[in-house]
Motif scaffolding. Structure first.
Motif, PDB file in Angstrom:
ATOM      1  N   LEU A 170     -28.834 -44.389  31.432  1.00 53.20           N
ATOM      2  CA  LEU A 170     -27.805 -45.455  31.372  1.00 53.20           C
ATOM      3  C   LEU A 170     -26.470 -44.942  31.909  1.00 53.20           C
ATOM      4  O   LEU A 170     -25.729 -45.644  32.580  1.00 53.20           O
ATOM      5  N   LEU A 171     -26.183 -43.663  31.646  1.00 54.66           N
ATOM      6  CA  LEU A 171     -24.890 -43.115  32.091  1.00 54.66           C
ATOM      7  C   LEU A 171     -24.923 -42.828  33.587  1.00 54.66           C
ATOM      8  O   LEU A 171     -23.935 -43.024  34.292  1.00 54.66           O
ATOM      9  N   VAL A 172     -26.079 -42.372  34.075  1.00 57.45           N
ATOM     10  CA  VAL A 172     -26.096 -41.785  35.418  1.00 57.45           C
ATOM     11  C   VAL A 172     -26.433 -42.811  36.497  1.00 57.45           C
ATOM     12  O   VAL A 172     -25.815 -42.810  37.559  1.00 57.45           O
ATOM     13  N   LEU A 173     -27.372 -43.706  36.234  1.00 60.35           N
ATOM     14  CA  LEU A 173     -27.827 -44.615  37.302  1.00 60.35           C
ATOM     15  C   LEU A 173     -26.694 -45.461  37.894  1.00 60.35           C
ATOM     16  O   LEU A 173     -26.600 -45.571  39.125  1.00 60.35           O
ATOM     17  N   PRO A 174     -25.788 -46.040  37.092  1.00 61.91           N
ATOM     18  CA  PRO A 174     -24.706 -46.799  37.745  1.00 61.91           C
ATOM     19  C   PRO A 174     -23.901 -45.941  38.725  1.00 61.91           C
ATOM     20  O   PRO A 174     -23.439 -46.426  39.749  1.00 61.91           O
ATOM     21  N   LEU A 175     -23.778 -44.646  38.416  1.00 65.56           N
ATOM     22  CA  LEU A 175     -22.970 -43.789  39.292  1.00 65.56           C
ATOM     23  C   LEU A 175     -23.743 -43.451  40.563  1.00 65.56           C
ATOM     24  O   LEU A 175     -23.181 -42.954  41.534  1.00 65.56           O
ATOM     25  N   TYR A 176     -25.064 -43.698  40.564  1.00 64.89           N
ATOM     26  CA  TYR A 176     -25.871 -43.396  41.757  1.00 64.89           C
ATOM     27  C   TYR A 176     -25.827 -44.528  42.774  1.00 64.89           C
ATOM     28  O   TYR A 176     -26.274 -44.363  43.913  1.00 64.89           O
ATOM     29  N   VAL A 177     -25.289 -45.691  42.372  1.00 67.96           N
ATOM     30  CA  VAL A 177     -25.367 -46.885  43.243  1.00 67.96           C
ATOM     31  C   VAL A 177     -24.750 -46.637  44.627  1.00 67.96           C
ATOM     32  O   VAL A 177     -25.386 -46.915  45.652  1.00 67.96           O
ATOM     33  N   PRO A 178     -23.531 -46.080  44.725  1.00 68.09           N
ATOM     34  CA  PRO A 178     -22.977 -45.906  46.082  1.00 68.09           C
ATOM     35  C   PRO A 178     -23.876 -45.052  46.985  1.00 68.09           C
ATOM     36  O   PRO A 178     -24.133 -45.422  48.136  1.00 68.09           O
ATOM     37  N   VAL A 179     -24.430 -43.965  46.447  1.00 74.34           N
ATOM     38  CA  VAL A 179     -25.281 -43.100  47.275  1.00 74.34           C
ATOM     39  C   VAL A 179     -26.501 -43.895  47.744  1.00 74.34           C
ATOM     40  O   VAL A 179     -26.865 -43.874  48.926  1.00 74.34           O
ATOM     41  N   LEU A 180     -27.096 -44.646  46.801  1.00 74.38           N
ATOM     42  CA  LEU A 180     -28.296 -45.416  47.144  1.00 74.38           C
ATOM     43  C   LEU A 180     -27.978 -46.409  48.261  1.00 74.38           C
ATOM     44  O   LEU A 180     -28.701 -46.510  49.261  1.00 74.38           O
ATOM     45  N   ILE A 181     -26.857 -47.126  48.118  1.00 77.16           N
ATOM     46  CA  ILE A 181     -26.507 -48.168  49.094  1.00 77.16           C
ATOM     47  C   ILE A 181     -26.387 -47.567  50.492  1.00 77.16           C
ATOM     48  O   ILE A 181     -27.019 -48.019  51.447  1.00 77.16           O
ATOM     49  N   PHE A 182     -25.584 -46.491  50.595  1.00 77.95           N
ATOM     50  CA  PHE A 182     -25.325 -45.972  51.943  1.00 77.95           C
ATOM     51  C   PHE A 182     -26.546 -45.234  52.500  1.00 77.95           C
ATOM     52  O   PHE A 182     -26.832 -45.300  53.693  1.00 77.95           O
ATOM     53  N   ALA A 183     -27.303 -44.577  51.647  1.00 79.54           N
ATOM     54  CA  ALA A 183     -28.475 -43.846  52.165  1.00 79.54           C
ATOM     55  C   ALA A 183     -29.523 -44.833  52.674  1.00 79.54           C
ATOM     56  O   ALA A 183     -29.982 -44.757  53.826  1.00 79.54           O
ATOM     57  N   ALA A 184     -29.872 -45.816  51.849  1.00 83.30           N
ATOM     58  CA  ALA A 184     -30.932 -46.750  52.246  1.00 83.30           C
ATOM     59  C   ALA A 184     -30.504 -47.533  53.487  1.00 83.30           C
ATOM     60  O   ALA A 184     -31.289 -47.718  54.419  1.00 83.30           O
ATOM     61  N   SER A 185     -29.234 -47.910  53.545  1.00 86.15           N
ATOM     62  CA  SER A 185     -28.828 -48.732  54.698  1.00 86.15           C
ATOM     63  C   SER A 185     -28.749 -47.882  55.962  1.00 86.15           C
ATOM     64  O   SER A 185     -28.958 -48.381  57.072  1.00 86.15           O
ATOM     65  N   ALA A 186     -28.507 -46.565  55.783  1.00 82.93           N
ATOM     66  CA  ALA A 186     -28.486 -45.690  56.975  1.00 82.93           C
ATOM     67  C   ALA A 186     -29.874 -45.682  57.613  1.00 82.93           C
ATOM     68  O   ALA A 186     -30.029 -45.874  58.824  1.00 82.93           O
ATOM     69  N   ILE A 187     -30.902 -45.513  56.783  1.00 78.05           N
ATOM     70  CA  ILE A 187     -32.269 -45.454  57.334  1.00 78.05           C
ATOM     71  C   ILE A 187     -32.633 -46.815  57.919  1.00 78.05           C
ATOM     72  O   ILE A 187     -33.166 -46.942  59.020  1.00 78.05           O
ATOM     73  N   ASP A 188     -32.265 -47.870  57.183  1.00 79.05           N
ATOM     74  CA  ASP A 188     -32.586 -49.230  57.632  1.00 79.05           C
ATOM     75  C   ASP A 188     -31.957 -49.482  59.002  1.00 79.05           C
ATOM     76  O   ASP A 188     -32.615 -49.947  59.940  1.00 79.05           O
ATOM     77  N   GLY A 189     -30.668 -49.111  59.097  1.00 81.66           N
ATOM     78  CA  GLY A 189     -29.949 -49.314  60.367  1.00 81.66           C
ATOM     79  C   GLY A 189     -30.601 -48.521  61.471  1.00 81.66           C
ATOM     80  O   GLY A 189     -30.846 -49.030  62.579  1.00 81.66           O
ATOM     81  N   ALA A 190     -30.965 -47.278  61.164  1.00 85.73           N
ATOM     82  CA  ALA A 190     -31.547 -46.406  62.203  1.00 85.73           C
ATOM     83  C   ALA A 190     -32.862 -46.996  62.690  1.00 85.73           C
ATOM     84  O   ALA A 190     -33.147 -47.056  63.889  1.00 85.73           O
ATOM     85  N   SER A 191     -33.690 -47.492  61.770  1.00 82.88           N
ATOM     86  CA  SER A 191     -34.998 -48.007  62.220  1.00 82.88           C
ATOM     87  C   SER A 191     -34.800 -49.255  63.060  1.00 82.88           C
ATOM     88  O   SER A 191     -35.647 -49.599  63.878  1.00 82.88           O
ATOM     89  N   ALA A 192     -33.643 -49.953  62.887  1.00 80.00           N
ATOM     90  CA  ALA A 192     -33.396 -51.128  63.738  1.00 80.00           C
ATOM     91  C   ALA A 192     -32.579 -50.721  64.953  1.00 80.00           C
ATOM     92  O   ALA A 192     -32.129 -51.582  65.711  1.00 80.00           O
ATOM     93  N   GLY A 193     -32.342 -49.406  65.109  1.00 83.17           N
ATOM     94  CA  GLY A 193     -31.682 -48.950  66.316  1.00 83.17           C
ATOM     95  C   GLY A 193     -30.174 -49.034  66.278  1.00 83.17           C
ATOM     96  O   GLY A 193     -29.504 -48.817  67.269  1.00 83.17           O
ATOM     97  N   PHE A 194     -29.592 -49.347  65.080  1.00 82.90           N
ATOM     98  CA  PHE A 194     -28.119 -49.457  65.034  1.00 82.90           C
ATOM     99  C   PHE A 194     -27.510 -48.067  64.940  1.00 82.90           C
ATOM    100  O   PHE A 194     -28.183 -47.073  64.665  1.00 82.90           O
ATOM    101  N   GLU A 195     -26.194 -48.028  65.078  1.00 87.45           N
ATOM    102  CA  GLU A 195     -25.418 -46.789  64.938  1.00 87.45           C
ATOM    103  C   GLU A 195     -25.157 -46.572  63.439  1.00 87.45           C
ATOM    104  O   GLU A 195     -24.724 -47.488  62.751  1.00 87.45           O
ATOM    105  N   VAL A 196     -25.487 -45.384  62.900  1.00 90.09           N
ATOM    106  CA  VAL A 196     -25.369 -45.212  61.446  1.00 90.09           C
ATOM    107  C   VAL A 196     -24.383 -44.107  61.064  1.00 90.09           C
ATOM    108  O   VAL A 196     -24.422 -43.576  59.969  1.00 90.09           O
ATOM    109  N   THR A 197     -23.478 -43.729  62.006  1.00 90.24           N
ATOM    110  CA  THR A 197     -22.578 -42.615  61.643  1.00 90.24           C
ATOM    111  C   THR A 197     -21.694 -43.000  60.462  1.00 90.24           C
ATOM    112  O   THR A 197     -21.347 -42.167  59.642  1.00 90.24           O
ATOM    113  N   LYS A 198     -21.355 -44.301  60.322  1.00 88.98           N
ATOM    114  CA  LYS A 198     -20.466 -44.675  59.193  1.00 88.98           C
ATOM    115  C   LYS A 198     -21.144 -44.321  57.870  1.00 88.98           C
ATOM    116  O   LYS A 198     -20.561 -43.657  57.021  1.00 88.98           O
TER     117      LYS A 198
END
Lengths: 227, 245, 60, 208
Positions: A170-198
């Protein structure tokens, strides 16, 4: 003789923790097996349609990695807490934050690294696009240390509790949200060929933030739990 | 100024002061609430787009503001607890948590009630609502951790650390969720921000926000007095107090 | 006029539950600590009134 | 008592779940002295010792080491202290030598060979055996060997003699006297009676 320098103490504690893990080998395989097991559940649940699996592969892999990391957090301080060596570390001549960093590094080498090696293989199993797998590797490389660093604060806060496990998530998972968001979207963007440096830059920012702030929080949380 | 800060810190002193203030705060709260409700339900015209359903805004937005405000207050108390080890700050910190959690829950519930007529579903993955949901987990983490530790002095120091770590993460989480929302833009642009606000709507909104703030102080005094008594039940001043009752 | 106000332009099913829920949540937050406070005061009064026998009841 | 005493306890009080363990406790211990803390179980002996080490926070009052409050001193104070609590603080999977090497790495190492230290607590033969295979008495002796391998002035020992036989007890008592002779301080609790000659022994009874 005067006391060791900070880096010597850091390396010494890091080596000690790694030898401890090697001495009871079984322990560090669990997070890895959990990671693989959770990922194999998804095709069984969702059906093996290749496009669908490839589409949700980034999300599944990252959620599974996050849960595996969280499950293994307890082992950072648990054995030291039980045999009293955590007390001795708190009373050492070196600043506690550095010793905590050493223990978290050891924990990451034992749990984060295997995830790193395993992730591309599982990505292949889920049919993830080739170019995305490179980005997957980078996000796991940058993301899992942050999970261990932030997680160590939660562990330090709940170390004294009888039933700390539930509260820890309960304490830790909410703090993991930002990492999850940017990591998953980086892979998603890459597989669609977008630029993921951000996204990668954001993960780097999280890593440095966690590296600089969380050891102090963990050290004071440990000092508080032991008092 | 420090003397006042120190004097207020002494439990019996705060217990008496808070006790005297509560009736006045109750009166101020009642006045603000009634005028806010009157303004919001009767005076403000219906929105040209959403009709009457937008009136939920007078509960939803002030609650959302309060949920964030109270967490920041808790983090501030956390710093005071860790640096000066003031018993009063510990009590205020832990008494604020349920109030903050309730406001967060209220913001979520009214948000979903407001969203239903507009989009036909009870829950919409809108940026603000999602951040609010994560904030609720942060609150529940604080309350959960405090209940899990038996020794209340250690519990409040643990919660102080968690509140500070939490408040550092709130802007990061908020930014990440906003960015995530802009990434997965739904087909219909979920315009969830307030409808075009003009004066007759703004005044009730501010009145309600003020009413909620006074309500927070009022309830905080009330639950702090109860918590203080519970923590100091073996001290001398509590003995005299209960004997003199 | 009254029924039209209550109807809330057809959105009564959403506006009034919101205000009702707000009222309940705010009232609970005020009432529960107050009751806890009064119960504690009662217990303390009894505990400190008969100071004759054992003074500190550790499990109070 | 000279107020430049090394260790000064000033108006200390400690409360545990509503019971006042001790309050307004003030005393000082100078170089070359031992403070024996006595009292029945649950009278706060361990709490007092943990407060002295800085692990536990007192509810009121504070501790001065060489005139400075230990909260400000932080790591410098810890360097001067060696604490042996109820737990032995040794890792089961590591051997005796590895454990002692860790203790030296974490504190201020003393100019002594680890083998000599093991010899003094007659664990030399077990240098390379994992601590998991040792008996309770041997583990305790290894925990106490921590006093030899680090240079610390203030020894804080909680029931150091638990599960030790007569001979080892005499051994360690001689060690304490030697430490006190070199102007070191010892603060300890023990169920076994301590026979230390003369003025250097101060007693504190917490259950009084």
């Amino acid at each position: 003789m005067n006391r060791l320098s900070l880096t010597q103490a850091f390396i010494f504690l890091l080596r000690r923790d790694l030898t401890l893990v090697l001495r009871n080998r079984g322990e560090f395989a669990n997070p890895l097996l959990f990671f693989i097991l959770v990922i194999t559940l998804f095709p069984l649940a969702i059906g093996a349609i290749p496009e669908l699996l490839a589409r949700i592969a980034p999300g599944i892999i990252w959620v599974a990695a996050l849960l595996a990391a969280m499950l293994s957090l307890d082992s950072i301080f648990r054995s030291d807490f039980e045999d009293g060596s955590l007390e001795q570390l708190l009373l050492s001549a070196h600043p506690m934050a550095v010793l905590v960093l050493a223990k978290v590094c050891a924990h990451w080498l034992v749990t984060g690294l295997p995830l790193l090696i395993m992730a591309p293989i599982l990505a292949e199993m889920l049919g993830m696009a080739e170019e995305a797998q490179g980005i997957l590797f980078i996000t796991i490389l940058l993301g899992t240390p942050v999970l261990s660093l932030i997680g160590s604060i939660g562990v330090a806060l709940t170390i004294g509790l009888r039933k700390g496990g539930i509260i820890l998530s309960l304490l830790v998972l909410p703090l993991y949200v930002p990492v999850l968001i940017f990591a998953a979207s980086a892979i998603d963007g890459a597989s669609a060929g977008f630029e993921v440096t951000k996204q990668i830059n954001m993960l780097l920012a999280f890593l440095f933030l966690a590296l600089s702030l969380s050891p102090w929080a963990t050290a004071s949380a440990l000092r508080m739990s032991m008092s | 100024m420090f003397l006042w800060f120190h004097k207020l810190g002494s439990p019996p002193h705060f217990y008496r002061i808070a006790g005297r203030w509560i009736p006045w705060l109750l009166a101020i709260f009642a006045v603000l609430l009634l005028s806010g409700l009157y303004g919001g339900l009767f005076v403000a015209p219906p929105d040209y787009q959403q009709g009457e359903s937008y009136r939920i805004i007078f509960i939803h937005v002030p609650s959302a503001w309060m949920s964030l405000f109270i967490y920041v207050v808790m983090a501030f108390c956390g710093v005071v607890v860790l640096v000066w080890r003031m018993k009063l700050a510990e009590v205020v910190l832990i008494s604020s948590a349920p109030i903050g959690a309730s406001f967060t829950f209220l913001a979520l519930a009214t948000g979903s009630l407001w969203g239903k007529p507009m989009w036909g579903t009870w829950w919409v993955w809108d940026a603000r609502l999602t951040s609010e949901l994560i904030l609720l987990f942060l609150y529940l983490g604080v309350i959960g951790l405090h209940n899990a530790i038996d020794d209340k002095r250690i519990a409040s120091r643990a919660v102080a650390i968690l509140a500070i770590v939490g408040v550092v993460n709130i802007p990061i989480i908020h930014y990440s969720v906003e960015w995530w929302h802009s990434l997965h833009q739904g087909p219909t642009v979920t315009k969830f921000d307030k409808p075009s606000i003009h004066l007759s709507m703004l005044i009730p909104l501010l009145l309600m926000a003020l009413a909620f703030k006074v309500y927070y102080v009022l309830t905080l005094f009330q639950s702090s007095r109860a918590e203080l008594l519970k923590r100091e039940r073996n001290s001398k001043w509590v003995e005299e107090l209960s004997r003199g009752q | 006029m009254m029924s039209e106000f209550l109807n809330m332009g057809g959105y009564a099913a959403y506006v009034w539950p919101s205000y009702g829920l707000a009222a309940v949540v705010l009232w609970l937050n005020w009432y529960l600590p107050r009751r806890q406070h009064e119960q504690l005061l009662l217990r303390l009064k009894r505990q400190h009134r008969d100071t004759g026998e054992q003074k500190h009841d550790p499990r109070s | 008592m000279s107020d430049t005493a090394l260790l000064k306890i000033h108006d200390l009080s400690c409360i545990r779940d509503d019971r006042v363990l001790f309050e307004h406790l003030s005393l000082s211990v100078d170089g070359g002295q031992m403070l024996l803390v006595e009292g029945r179980n649950g009278s706060g002996k361990t709490s007092l010792l943990r407060i002295l080490t800085g692990l536990k926070l007192a509810d009121a009052g504070d501790i001065f080491w060489q005139g400075q409050s230990i909260t400000q001193l932080g790591a410098d104070y810890y360097e001067a202290v060696c604490y042996v609590g109820h737990h032995d603080g040794v890792k089961r999977e590591l051997t005796c030598l590895e454990n002692l090497r860790l203790v030296q790495a974490m504190g201020k190492p003393a100019a002594i060979e680890l083998d000599d230290a093991l010899e003094q607590v007659n664990l030399y033969r077990y240098g390379d055996t994992p601590v998991g295979n040792l008996s309770a008495g041997q583990k305790r002796r290894l925990a106490l060997a921590r006093l030899l391998v680090t240079e610390s002035k203030l020894w804080i020992l909680d029931e150091p003699f638990t599960s030790l036989d007569k001979k080892s007890m005499a051994n360690f008592q001689a060690l304490f006297e030697q430490h006190m002779a070199m102007q070191g301080l010892v603060v300890m609790t023990s169920h076994h009676d301590i026979v230390i000659p003369g003025p250097n022994l101060k007693r504190l009874d917490l259950s009084a």
